[in-house]
Every structure is written in structure tokens, then in C-alpha cells.
Write an enzyme that holds these catalytic residues in place. Sequence first.
Site, short mmCIF file in Angstrom:
data_model
loop_
_atom_site.label_atom_id
_atom_site.label_comp_id
_atom_site.label_asym_id
_atom_site.label_seq_id
_atom_site.Cartn_x
_atom_site.Cartn_y
_atom_site.Cartn_z
N HIS A 143 44.67 50.69 33.16
CA HIS A 143 45.03 49.08 33.33
C HIS A 143 43.22 48.24 33.80
O HIS A 143 43.50 47.93 34.25
CB HIS A 143 45.59 48.63 34.13
CG HIS A 143 46.58 47.64 34.57
ND1 HIS A 143 46.28 46.25 33.15
CD2 HIS A 143 45.92 46.50 35.48
CE1 HIS A 143 46.73 45.22 33.65
NE2 HIS A 143 46.67 45.39 35.02
N HIS B 108 53.97 43.82 40.18
CA HIS B 108 53.05 44.51 40.26
C HIS B 108 53.27 45.32 41.56
O HIS B 108 53.90 44.65 42.47
CB HIS B 108 52.09 43.42 40.98
CG HIS B 108 51.34 42.54 39.65
ND1 HIS B 108 52.03 41.45 39.06
CD2 HIS B 108 50.77 42.69 38.20
CE1 HIS B 108 51.69 41.54 37.39
NE2 HIS B 108 50.68 41.61 37.77
N ASP C 14 51.71 46.89 37.43
CA ASP C 14 50.27 47.04 37.34
C ASP C 14 49.34 47.01 38.92
O ASP C 14 50.04 46.23 40.17
CB ASP C 14 49.99 45.60 36.84
CG ASP C 14 50.57 45.94 35.38
OD1 ASP C 14 51.33 46.91 34.60
OD2 ASP C 14 50.07 45.19 34.28
N ASP C 15 48.33 47.77 38.63
CA ASP C 15 47.46 46.43 39.44
C ASP C 15 47.61 48.01 40.52
O ASP C 15 46.17 47.64 41.43
CB ASP C 15 47.01 45.26 40.40
CG ASP C 15 47.04 44.36 38.41
OD1 ASP C 15 47.09 44.76 37.69
OD2 ASP C 15 47.22 43.59 39.78
N HIS D 260 39.64 45.35 37.02
CA HIS D 260 40.48 44.73 35.95
C HIS D 260 39.90 43.38 35.99
O HIS D 260 39.71 41.87 35.74
CB HIS D 260 41.56 43.79 37.38
CG HIS D 260 42.58 42.90 36.88
ND1 HIS D 260 42.80 42.18 35.98
CD2 HIS D 260 43.94 43.63 36.13
CE1 HIS D 260 44.18 41.62 36.01
NE2 HIS D 260 45.09 42.98 36.22
ZN ZN Z 1 47.03 43.41 36.23
#
Ligand code: ZN
Length: 486
Positions: free
Chosen positions: A363, A454, A312-313, A367
Site C-alpha cells: 500500500h 482500516h 489498509d494502512d 501513503h
Molecule cells: Zn490507505
Amino acid sequence: MNAPIKRKRSTWIDVLLPVAIISFIGVGLFIVLFSNKNEAAPLPKSNINPSETIDLVDSKYPGIKIITETSNDSFAPYAIQYPQSIHNQFNEDVSKYINKIKSEYISNMNEYRSNGGKLSGELNISFITQFHDSGNYSFILMKYNYKGNANGKKEIGSFHLNPETGVSHTILDILDHDTGNLEKLSELVHQKIVNDATSKEYLFPALVDIYTKPLWINYKNFALTNKEIIFYFDEYQFTAGAVGSPIVAISLADINDLLADEYQYKKDEVKQAPQENKNDSEVEDVNKTTPSDDDSEVSAQNETLKVALTFDDGPHPQVTRQILAILKKYDAKATFFMLGSRVEYYPDIANEVHEAGHEIGNHSWNHPDLTKSAVEKVRNEINRTSEAIEDATGQKAATFRPPYGAFNDLVKGQTDLPFILWDVDTLDWKYKDPHKLLQMIKSSVRNESIVLMHDIHQSTADGLDAILAYLKNEGYSFVTVSELNK
Ligand code: ZN
């Protein structure tokens, strides 16, 4: 005669006094350290030390890198994004601004919790990038802060940089350091605000007068594009909350006589922001590794075991590429839940992920906790990101993962994409330790697990090879989340 008695007494004091002082300090420390033992541990007073190196070739905006810091702490989560460059002064100025907001948030949340507060907060800082042909970038940093039970508050900060010279220009430079020019500009801005029909009824006229006065400080937050100069004011500064953060755009053509030479508006020469750099292939070569030749080791009896690794991210110019190289070595497929804001900065990296056969999920843009966001914002966060992913890769996002795993029916109703959470949380964002990462995997992965990691932390890339080796040896095959759900 008295001397021995005195000496004796003073010896007692010599012994007792230090003992008393040490005991006192000890008890004091004990009280300070353990008086809150029934409450959760205080949040760390962490400062941001960008661990990312500045790479000038990868970003869509040459010379600029986007840093993303997230904490999935359930009580005080945050997602912070800010620009960095090769220029120390600029980096320090931005980091100082970010660190101040972050430490205020953390100490406020600690205080709120020590007073019995139970509701979680949120800190979200994101930014937009604007370019002017003079070589200057404007970065508008937008802070959204929600502290426990208090209302969320937006705040704006702006930073500027010419990445070639390292100089950060100000509104004084743009108006040629001329207060006469500032007076004329302030008159224009004031007019625009009071004549804006949509916000008219929400204005506090006395405050508008104060905050549009011809003082340089009133015009410190601005973005410069090739067409206009945009001024940003804080929410509630001179309007009721309903209108949000006021923005006033003044066409450069209208104020040409107020502008210093290098900012003069030239109608015919309006250009686009610089295009992304093409040097990416050089960097890719560094990460090429030899494929593993021991595929035969997978034991036949376990060949139905599957695991979906998710990252993620990102995307991140170094870490994502390192992860791609390791996945390739094991012929493993994974899923990358990308932030639209980072895809915008690193479209080439997003495309490399796609080209390597991995799945890309949405995503959100930057955020936020979507359960605390207005419906239009939720839709915008999702749609803008899907567009950025499709623009960069030519492929639509396959799935959606809400930031912090936080969603409700309202959030779910804003997209048709399947929502994907996880069952194994490696906490890689917290420990940033490759060995701990492997430990977490060993203790929690089972058949058809979805593993959360991540691809913005170097430690995750550093630990990945060992994870893949372990899981492969256990008989797992590596699939995308969509393959898992088939
Ligand atoms: Zn995230």
C-alpha cells in the site's frame, strides 16, 4: 407626571432591546452558518488526539511507536505519521508541531474552496528514525504539502528522544554548549555546501551564508547516527527547487574534538540499532479467543457467496492483532494492504498476519497520492514496501493498492503487481463507529465485494465481530482478493 410615561417607554425598551439583540444575533448566525450553502461543508478543524496507547514491546525501536493518521477526504486528503513515546513532553512537542501543520492545511483548503477552488490538495508527513549509541533517537519529520493549485512544498522538522530518560537533546548538547565548536562546525557545513558539485549551480550564495551562520537555530534540524551528524535544510531555503531539500552529512570522526563526551566517536564500537523485542508472544495470548463451533449454520443454497475483506494502512500492534483474533474465530481469510513505513516498525505483526494465512498487499511506503509524485518516488514507494514485506514475512507482496485509490498509467507502469481497489467503502476512518460500520456493510455488500476497512482504528476492530457474524449468517465465505480473482 412624567414618571409613568418614562416607565412605559423604558418597558418598551426593556422588551424591544433584547428582542432586537436576539434577532440580530440570530440573523447574524444564520448568515454565518448558511451563506455558503451552495458549497461543500467546511472541513472539520480536527486536532490529532492519538487514540493509540503506547506499547513499548512491539516496535522495532523499543520505547517508540509510530502513529498513522489518514483522511481519505477527496478534497483534502492527508496521511500523517509521527513518533510517540511514553514521555508526555516529547509527545506534546511532536503533536503540537503536527497539529499546527494539519490545521493550517485544513484552513487553507477551506479558504481555497470558499474562493471557488476545485482541485484537491494533499498533506503528507512521514519520518525516518536514526539511532545513536548514547541512547538517543533522531526523528526527521518530512512534510509534503500540496494545496489545490499551489506547488507542493517540502519542509523538515527534527525531534530527538532518549526513551530511557525522556530527555530530548539539542545541537547545543552535542557541541557541548560551546559557540566556538559551533563556529568550526558551521565552517565545515558551509564548505560542504558550496563545494558540492551537484548542487553548485543551483545555490544562492548570499542565502547559503545566512543559513549556515554559526547560530544554533540554523542547525536545529539534524539526525545523529553512530557515524555522522546529518543536517537538514528546507527546500528553497538557499537553493533552487531543482535540488530538493539540501542534506549535509558530517562524519563524526572529523569533528570529534567538537563533540561533548557522550557523543565521542569510537571507531571500534559502532553498533546496530536495537533489535526488535521478543516479548510479542505475551501480548498475543491476551487476544486468543475460542473458535466458533457453529460453522454448520451456513446455509447450503448460499454457499457460493464470497466477500474479500481488506484492511489498509497497518500493521498496528494492538488493532491488527485484535482483527487477527476475530478472523481466526470465524476461520476467515482477509487481505492486509500494509504501509512499508509501518512494516519497518512492526515486522513481527506483519509476520503474524502472514503466518495466520492472510494475504499481504503493498500500500506504498507512507501513503502519498502517487498521481502527484515523481516517477522515481512512485517506484521507490512501491519497491521499498515490497522489500520490507518480504524481509518481515519471507513472502512477496501479492497485490498493490494505491493510496486513496489514486493512480494513472504512469503509476501503473511502475510495478507488475495487480492493482486492487474496492467496491464497498465502509468509511470507517471517518465515522470511527462500530455500529455505523455494520450499517455500511449491510447496505452495500454483495457477492464478490471487496470491502475497504482500516486496521489502525480501534472502532474497526470493535465492529468486526458483528460484521463477520452478519456476513456468515448471510452465507458469505471470506476469501483473499487473489482468491476472489481466481
Ligand atoms: Zn490507505
